[in-house]
Scaffold this active site. Structure first.
Site, mmCIF file in Angstrom:
data_model
loop_
_atom_site.group_PDB
_atom_site.id
_atom_site.type_symbol
_atom_site.label_atom_id
_atom_site.label_comp_id
_atom_site.label_asym_id
_atom_site.label_seq_id
_atom_site.Cartn_x
_atom_site.Cartn_y
_atom_site.Cartn_z
ATOM 1 N N HIS A 123 4.830 9.929 4.446
ATOM 2 C CA HIS A 123 5.263 9.561 3.098
ATOM 3 C C HIS A 123 4.219 10.133 2.131
ATOM 4 O O HIS A 123 3.043 10.242 2.488
ATOM 5 C CB HIS A 123 5.268 8.031 3.024
ATOM 6 C CG HIS A 123 5.872 7.458 1.795
ATOM 7 N ND1 HIS A 123 5.161 7.271 0.645
ATOM 8 C CD2 HIS A 123 7.117 7.001 1.556
ATOM 9 C CE1 HIS A 123 5.959 6.719 -0.262
ATOM 10 N NE2 HIS A 123 7.142 6.547 0.261
ATOM 11 N N ASP A 200 0.109 3.672 9.035
ATOM 12 C CA ASP A 200 0.920 3.157 7.937
ATOM 13 C C ASP A 200 2.108 2.412 8.551
ATOM 14 O O ASP A 200 3.027 3.014 9.085
ATOM 15 C CB ASP A 200 1.373 4.351 7.082
ATOM 16 C CG ASP A 200 2.456 3.995 6.073
ATOM 17 O OD1 ASP A 200 2.858 2.820 6.011
ATOM 18 O OD2 ASP A 200 2.895 4.910 5.357
ATOM 19 N N GLN A 203 7.053 0.897 7.313
ATOM 20 C CA GLN A 203 8.422 0.875 7.846
ATOM 21 C C GLN A 203 8.513 0.143 9.174
ATOM 22 O O GLN A 203 9.610 -0.221 9.604
ATOM 23 C CB GLN A 203 8.941 2.313 8.038
ATOM 24 C CG GLN A 203 9.208 3.055 6.765
ATOM 25 C CD GLN A 203 10.311 2.432 5.926
ATOM 26 O OE1 GLN A 203 11.199 1.743 6.433
ATOM 27 N NE2 GLN A 203 10.255 2.650 4.635
ATOM 28 N N LYS A 226 9.184 -4.779 2.044
ATOM 29 C CA LYS A 226 10.039 -4.143 3.051
ATOM 30 C C LYS A 226 10.426 -5.131 4.140
ATOM 31 O O LYS A 226 11.201 -4.820 5.025
ATOM 32 C CB LYS A 226 9.313 -2.962 3.684
ATOM 33 C CG LYS A 226 8.841 -1.949 2.647
ATOM 34 C CD LYS A 226 9.233 -0.554 2.959
ATOM 35 C CE LYS A 226 8.536 0.401 2.027
ATOM 36 N NZ LYS A 226 9.461 1.320 1.389
ATOM 37 N N CYS A 364 10.421 10.658 -0.664
ATOM 38 C CA CYS A 364 8.956 10.750 -0.765
ATOM 39 C C CYS A 364 8.359 11.403 0.476
ATOM 40 O O CYS A 364 7.266 11.050 0.911
ATOM 41 C CB CYS A 364 8.307 9.386 -0.984
ATOM 42 S SG CYS A 364 8.753 8.643 -2.533
HETATM 43 N N1 PMP Z 1 4.656 4.536 3.693
HETATM 44 C C1 PMP Z 1 5.931 4.523 4.115
HETATM 45 C C2 PMP Z 1 6.249 5.021 5.490
HETATM 46 C C3 PMP Z 1 6.922 4.037 3.263
HETATM 47 O O1 PMP Z 1 8.196 4.020 3.672
HETATM 48 C C4 PMP Z 1 6.580 3.556 1.974
HETATM 49 C C5 PMP Z 1 7.625 3.024 1.016
HETATM 50 N N2 PMP Z 1 8.783 3.801 0.928
HETATM 51 C C6 PMP Z 1 5.233 3.599 1.598
HETATM 52 C C7 PMP Z 1 4.309 4.088 2.486
HETATM 53 C C8 PMP Z 1 4.790 3.129 0.243
HETATM 54 O O2 PMP Z 1 4.907 1.760 0.164
HETATM 55 P P1 PMP Z 1 4.712 1.008 -1.228
HETATM 56 O O3 PMP Z 1 5.541 1.755 -2.229
HETATM 57 O O4 PMP Z 1 5.229 -0.369 -0.954
HETATM 58 O O5 PMP Z 1 3.263 1.024 -1.548
#
Ligand code: PMP
Length: 406
Positions: A123, A200, A203, A226, A364
């Site tokens: 991401h 991370d 997900q 999430k 993203c």
């Molecule tokens: N890492 C991953 C794999 C994600 O899917 C996301 C959110 N789409 C994020 C990081 C970022 O998370 P946040 O916007 O809640 O900080």
């Protein structure tokens, strides 16, 4: 028959009663954010109705109650992720802040020539902070490649690791493809060559229970929104030895032991990283969201979501010209797809007209789209409150959209 009582579960989520564009909402954008059950909403309302106060400093009753509830939430999070100590759980505003906290901390620990490895399916929030870090101190960012199925090339990873590798960053589950990465092996190999690892878990946390001690991971990040919690709160898990080594990220109240204009000493963990008034209601609700998931059971959730994934994959594949990106053997309930000759945005727009919420675009994760040489995908991501009937609506909707657009 499915393995969960989805009809009963759906009653917990007020938003699922909504209509969109005249149709009952089919919410399939769970990888972006999940919906919130009444049990979690009630906790937030209760906080503001009964004991809203600042924490960790008041002697009065409300402040004590708020502090107790906030610290109980920290303990729930510790227990859920099986961290050794509750002071290894740092409340953040979410995964993005957690990653930035670590990247900022490593800034002083890296030298020119050191290497950071990131996976090809990250991401943006797990790419940009490292690029910023490398720009500052001359460290080098290297990318662990993936194959057409959307699986990391572990042999290449093994060859990339060396004494120069200081850090490895990888998501547990890819938000764009649904791939579940072999994090245990990734961590073990990194440790064998002396590198630290940040996983991370944004997900992964809604779908499986990661065990911090069993994984032996150095850092792990989660966003509450999430996993049926509110936005604006999340956690950074860090091993105590690492959290002691890293400098604080933000300066301010709450994070100090003593302040004079000559010198400030920092508070002990976890407060060293928690400057300022936090999202108190959010932290408490994060704990409540974990209670909610655990009452259903993470294994039951995973089993049911696999049923949804298998059913949806099979039905969507029957549509001619539809291609699914991310076909790893080990994947979670995310389906990223395109239909030959149609832009993903057009499919998403037509589905919305039918009350079906999906995500379209690069999610993203632009490098993944570049890898497949596509502008983006349509992504349907499932949660345990989604039903088989909703998958049927998605499949019908995609067929209808295809007929209209081709
Ligand atoms: N890492 C991953 C794999 C994600 O899917 C996301 C959110 N789409 C994020 C990081 C970022 O998370 P946040 O916007 O809640 O900080």
């Amino acid at each position: 028959a499915t393995t969960l009582d989805v009809t009963a579960i759906r009653k917990d989520f007020p938003i699922l009663q909504r209509k969109v564009n005249g149709y009952p909402l089919v919410y399939l954008d769970n990888a972006a954010t999940s919906q919130t059950p009444r049990q979690v909403i009630d906790v937030i309302v209760d906080y503001y109705s009964r004991y809203n106060a600042n924490i960790h400093r008041g002697v009065h009753a409300l402040s004590q109650e708020a502090t107790d509830a906030y610290e109980q939430a920290r303990e729930k999070i510790r227990s859920h992720f099986n961290a050794a100590h509750s002071h290894e759980i740092i409340f953040t505003s979410g995964t993005t802040e957690a990653i930035n906290l670590v990247a900022n901390g490593f800034s002083s620990l890296l030298a020119e020539g050191d290497e950071i490895l990131v996976s090809a399916m990250e991401h943006h929030s797990n790419i940009v902070p490292w690029q910023m870090l490398c720009e500052r101190n001359g460290a080098k960012l290297r990318v662990i490649p993936m194959n057409q199925q959307g699986e990391l090339e572990m042999d290449t990873y093994r060859e990339m690791l060396s004494g120069k590798t200081k850090l490895v960053f990888c998501n547990h589950i890819s938000n764009a493809l649904g791939t579940i990465n072999p994090v245990e092996e990734i961590i073990r190999l990194a440790h064998d060559s002396g590198a630290a690892v940040l996983i991370d878990g944004a997900q992964a946390a809604p779908h499986l229970k990661a065990d911090m001690q069993q994984l032996d991971v150095d850092f792990y990040t989660v966003s509450a929104h999430k996993l049926c919690g509110p936005t604006g709160v999340g956690m950074l898990y860090g091993k105590e030895e690492w959290l002691r080594k890293l400098p604080p990220y933000k300066g301010g109240g709450e994070m100090i032991a003593e302040v004079t204009f000559e010198k400030t000493t920092y508070a002990d963990l976890p407060h060293k990283f928690e400057a300022g008034t936090p999202n108190i209601a959010g932290g408490i609700a994060f704990g409540a969201a974990l209670d909610y998931l655990n009452a259903i059971g993470m294994e039951a959730i995973a089993r049911y979501e696999q049923e949804l994934l298998a059913y949806a994959t099979q039905k969507l594949q029957e549509i001619e010209g539809l291609r699914i990106y991310g076909t790893a053997a080990d994947k979670t309930s995310v389906i990223s797809f395109n239909i030959d000759g149609i832009h993903p945005y057009d499919i998403g727009t037509l589905l919305d007209k039918m009350g079906i919420a999906v995500r379209t675009g690069h999610h993203c994760a632009q490098p993944i789209m570049d890898f497949y040489q596509i502008p983006g995908t349509v992504r349907a991501s499932f949660c345990f409150y989604n039903s088989i009937e909703e998958i049927d609506r998605l499949v019908e909707g995609v067929k209808k959209a295809k007929d209209m657009l081709l």
